[in-house]
Each structure stands twice: as C-alpha cells, then as structure tokens.
Motif scaffolding. Structure first.
Motif: not given
Length: 319
Positions: A113, A118-120, A142-145, A149, A213
C-alpha cells in the motif's frame, strides 16, 4: 474545426464529438475506459492551449492547474496541443508482493500500500504501464485494515493489460496506481439494514471488500451475497465465502451458476432472476451490484421491479 496536436501529428476534431472519439477515429490510440468521466483512464495534459472547464470535472485541483483534463469529456473549442500525463504527477508506485491464480481465468494480485494511499472498500484504481501509458481499471478487494492491496484480475484473451500482468510481472516489480475512485461503498448508516450483494465474475472483487468492511464495522443487519458464474469453476472464492458465512450468523452466501450442476446451497439460472426472491418480504434493503455492465443493468432492473428505490442501489459496472 479545432486542430489537436499530439506526438508530432495533427488531428481535426469536431466540437460535436469527444476528443478521445475524434482522435481515435483518426488512429491516435488514446487510452480510455468508461467514456463517462469516472475512471479517468483517458486523462491527458494540455501543453499549449486551454481545455474546456467541463473536461476537468472530477480531476484533482493540483492536476487541473497543470493542464490535465479528460479526453472523453472534452469537446474541443479551440486548437490545443496535448501530451500523455507525466506519471510522476499523477500516480503512486506499489510493489507486487503476490501473484497467483484463483482459477484458470482469474489472477489474484497483491501489492504494497503506497504511503498516503487512502481508499474505501469497493472503490477502484487505474493500473498504469509506465512504458507506454496503457491504463486499465481494477476494483479493490481488500480493506484498509489489511497490510496490502488486493485485486482480482480477469484474464482476457488478447488482453493487453491482463496478459502483461500474467506473463511478465513478478513479485518485487512495481506498478503505478491512481488514486482510488468510485462510490460503491458501505456506509456506517447502513449498520442495521439488510444488504444484498450481487455480482458475477470478478464483480466479486469490490463485493468482497464491501462485505468484509461491513463485517469489520459490526454490521448487525442480514447480508445476502450472490456470486454468479457460468459454471461452478467460475466461483473462485467459493470455499472462502462458505467459511466466512459459517463464521457470521447474519451472512448468507448463495452461489449461482448459469450452466451445470447447482452448487450446494446455491441456485441456477441468470443471477438477476433470483434477486426478487431475496428482496421479498423485507424493508429498507440496500443493494450493491457489480460485474459486466449488461448484467449489472439487468440486476438493477430486477431490484427496481421488486420495489427497491434507485437511491438504495450502488453499482460498479465494468466497461
């Protein structure tokens, strides 16, 4: 007619057609994706002249100041000289960490990453091939946690980008990524509402991010996920989704095939034909629909016919 200068050649473009259509009709080969100003795959840079203000819609202010605009939204009003974007202005480098096959036609690609990226979950990015500017859009799975990516890449026969990814890249190589785009995303306000997630093929990628998410945010409403394929072999995350459903009482996974044997706990036939049954008897459904544009439109029509309001439908239609 306005004269467009590009890579030492000139092109006449009528103000009645977009710059990308007019130039490509004359052999310019400008990259494009959605043709609607969303994916930004056709972004170019004005070297001389001023692009119409409407052609800069949705572009970051910092890039607008440097003359960037979208060829698909540009109906040229005057002569202009353009160039391909300077990738250092526009994109972030990411290092490939994993490339593997989820089935014979779907490649899973994982990258680092980039700093400040940043992304949602449910959004998409453009991959850029630095050598020639080739650009394609791919959804984030994927999710930010996550510490990486994740993307699910459909391998197309003769596909310039997917073929390059599958045959030439390896862990340690770099890709250029755009900022994340799109609005097919989970909202905290949906916490207790029922969610319908439906998609075919690699339309599962954004749905997988949206699903994880919602679960990570403690979603309490029921969630129904339908993933469709031509046959059982196309359901490339079948085991993972069954395990996820077993771990979450409010999640129901429904595999769907168009041909062949009906999967355990699943259904057969066009995926859109099963959405009305899932929505029956419920209120305040929120729908997320992803996949090829024709299938997404068919699913959207089924949802509306079942009483779902347009405002409750989020979609990611692949061009």
């Amino acid at each position: 007619m306005p004269i467009i200068t590009y890579q030492g050649k000139t092109y006449e473009c009528s103000s009645e057609e977009s710059l990308v259509d007019g130039m490509n009709r004359q052999g310019a080969n400008i990259s494009y994706g959605c043709r609607g100003g969303l994916c930004q795959a056709c972004m170019v840079k004005a070297v001389k002249g001023t692009p119409p203000a409407a052609a800069q819609a949705g572009i970051k202010p910092s890039l607008q100041k440097k003359g960037y605009f979208l060829a698909c939204l540009c109906n040229p009003e005057s002569d202009i000289e353009i160039a391909l974007p300077d990738r250092r202005d526009e994109f972030s480098p990411a290092t490939i960490t994993t490339i593997d096959h989820l089935n014979p036609s779907v490649l899973r690609l994982m990258t680092t990453r980039p700093d400040g990226f940043n992304y949602r979950p449910g959004q998409f990015v453009n991959f850029i091939r630095a050598a020639d500017g080739l650009s394609r859009s791919y959804s984030l799975a994927s999710i930010p946690d996550d510490d990486r990516l994740e993307f699910h890449i459909r391998l197309l026969p003769g596909g310039r980008m997917s073929g390059w990814l599958a045959s030439e890249l390896k862990p340690g190589d770099e890709l250029l990524l755009s900022d994340a785009m799109g609005d097919c995303c989970y909202r905290d306000s949906y916490g207790d509402q029922p969610l319908l997630l439906a998609g075919t093929g690699t339309g599962l990628a954004p749905l997988y991010g949206i699903l994880r998410d919602a679960l990570s945010r403690g979603h309490t409403g029921q969630i129904r996920l339908l993933h469709g394929g031509l046959s059982g072999g196309d359901l490339y995350l079948d085991h993972d989704l069954r395990d996820l459903a077993a771990a979450h009482a409010n999640l129901t996974y429904i595999p769907c095939v168009l041909n062949g044997d009906t999967p355990s706990g699943g259904v057969s036939g066009p995926i859109n034909s099963h959405l009305g049954r899932q929505l029956a008897g419920g209120e305040n459904w929120i729908a997320f629909l992803c996949g090829d544009s024709g299938i997404v439109e068919a699913m959207r029509s089924s949802c509306i016919s079942s009483g779902l309001d347009e405002s409750a439908i989020h979609s990611d239609a692949f061009g």
